[in-house]
Design an enzyme around this catalytic site. Structure first.
Site, short mmCIF file in Angstrom:
data_model
loop_
_atom_site.label_atom_id
_atom_site.label_comp_id
_atom_site.label_asym_id
_atom_site.label_seq_id
_atom_site.Cartn_x
_atom_site.Cartn_y
_atom_site.Cartn_z
N ASN A 181 46.98 -22.48 105.20
CA ASN A 181 46.86 -21.71 103.96
C ASN A 181 45.89 -20.55 104.14
OD1 ASN A 181 48.37 -23.57 102.43
ND2 ASN A 181 46.55 -24.78 101.94
N ASP A 232 37.97 -32.15 106.40
CA ASP A 232 38.76 -31.76 107.58
C ASP A 232 37.90 -31.82 108.84
OD1 ASP A 232 40.91 -31.24 105.87
OD2 ASP A 232 40.24 -29.20 105.52
O1 RIB Z 1 40.46 -29.14 102.79
C1 RIB Z 1 40.21 -27.81 102.44
C2 RIB Z 1 41.48 -27.06 102.38
O2 RIB Z 1 42.26 -27.52 101.30
C3 RIB Z 1 41.33 -25.58 102.13
O3 RIB Z 1 41.16 -24.84 103.31
C4 RIB Z 1 42.60 -25.23 101.37
O4 RIB Z 1 43.48 -24.43 102.08
C5 RIB Z 1 43.23 -26.57 100.99
O5 RIB Z 1 44.30 -26.84 101.78
#
Ligand code: RIB
Length: 305
Positions: free
Chosen positions: A12, A253
């Site tokens: 994204n 992440d």
């Molecule tokens: O986990 C964070 C992410 O969640 C962001 O970078 C955004 O793109 C969403 O996907």
């Protein structure tokens, strides 16, 4: 030992607005500033794993637009193999509209775009790559059949499967998917959505309820409180180092990526947990998702402190 990490997931463009506080419904507030960063849960995990020294490939889909270029370039610059990222001529690159408040908390709205058009066929075309990986990282920003296919291929190939159940669906995740998952890694909000009830004070009980769905282990990401691992044995708490939060975007992440790198390297689980909470903590000290992913040296230095 196999060291390759394959991420099957989203990319994204993150359109980030920084605010003192989130607006109430119907209210207008003035932002402090606005920036655009590369993001997407899948791409963030791929980027972070490469920064931590992993050998990483990304399977995903972007549009044939400027954002698509920028997102693949960001991954390439970190050393991620982006050959399996499709350039979709019919859909725009996925976008995330992110508000970050003065305490570093965020709220995110995603517009899936090309992520929603990643197909099972494209994942099957990467079967050899996925099956031979040491660890496969999955999230839920691409269609569920894609995630299920990747999980099955990974499990059959002997890879460790880590599923970040985000965004968390209200419907239960299929047992066929959870049966392929070695680590299911919700945050507290996702844990509540997935179990359909408030966690209250007992995170372990909620995690055990979720684990009944079939995942081998549940790791609950609890922000500054660290992470709680629940499996067939007793629970283990992985405490997080104390940091000042600027922007929590991407911390989950960073956590999953570090867990993947550590497991791919064959590190013991307790050590993998320490690496993961530290990578997550460092991520919140900087703004943006990918720009805030720590290098292996930074994580090692933080661990040594
Ligand atoms: O986990 C964070 C992410 O969640 C962001 O970078 C955004 O793109 C969403 O996907």
């Amino acid at each position: 030992m196999k060291t390759q990490i394959v991420v099957v997931g989203s990319l994204n463009a993150d359109l980030v607005t920084r605010l003192e506080r989130f607006p109430a419904p119907g209210e207008t507030v003035t932002a402090l500033d606005f920036t655009v960063h590369p993001g997407g849960k899948g791409a963030n995990q791929a980027y972070a794993a490469a920064r931590l020294g992993g050998q990483v490939a990304m399977v995903g889909s972007v549009g044939r637009d400027l954002y698509g270029e920028r997102l693949t370039e960001s991954l390439r610059s970190a050393g991620v193999d982006v050959t399996p990222v499709d350039r979709d001529a019919e859909a725009p690159t996925g976008m995330a509209f992110i508000n970050v408040d003065g305490s570093g908390q965020n709220e995110i709205v995603i517009v899936p775009g090309a992520n929603a058009r990643l197909t099972v066929e494209r994942v099957r075309a990467q079967e050899a790559r996925i099956a031979s990986a040491a660890v496969v990282l999955l999230q839920l920003e691409v269609p569920l059949p894609v995630v299920e296919t990747a999980a099955r291929i990974a499990r059959d190939g002997g890879a460790v499967v880590i599923l970040d159940p985000a965004p968390a669906p209200v419907q239960p995740l299929p047992a066929s998917l959870l049966g392929c998952v070695d680590f299911l890694t919700p945050n507290l909000g996702e844990l509540e959505t997935l179990t359909g009830r408030a966690v209250g004070g007992d995170v372990e009980a909620a995690a055990r309820r979720l684990a009944k769905g079939g995942a081998r282990r549940v790791v609950v990401k609890m922000g500054e409180a660290g992470a709680l691992l629940v499996d067939a044995g007793g629970p283990s708490l992985w405490p997080a180092p104390r940091v000042k939060a600027i922007d929590t975007t991407g911390a989950g992440d960073a956590f999953n990526a570090a867990l993947a790198v550590a497991l791919a390297e064959g590190l013991p689980l307790a050590e993998a947990g320490r690496l993961a909470v530290t990578a997550g903590a460092l991520c919140v000290t900087r703004a943006g998702a990918q720009p805030s992913m720590a290098s292996r040296e930074e994580v090692a230095a933080a661990l040594a402190r």
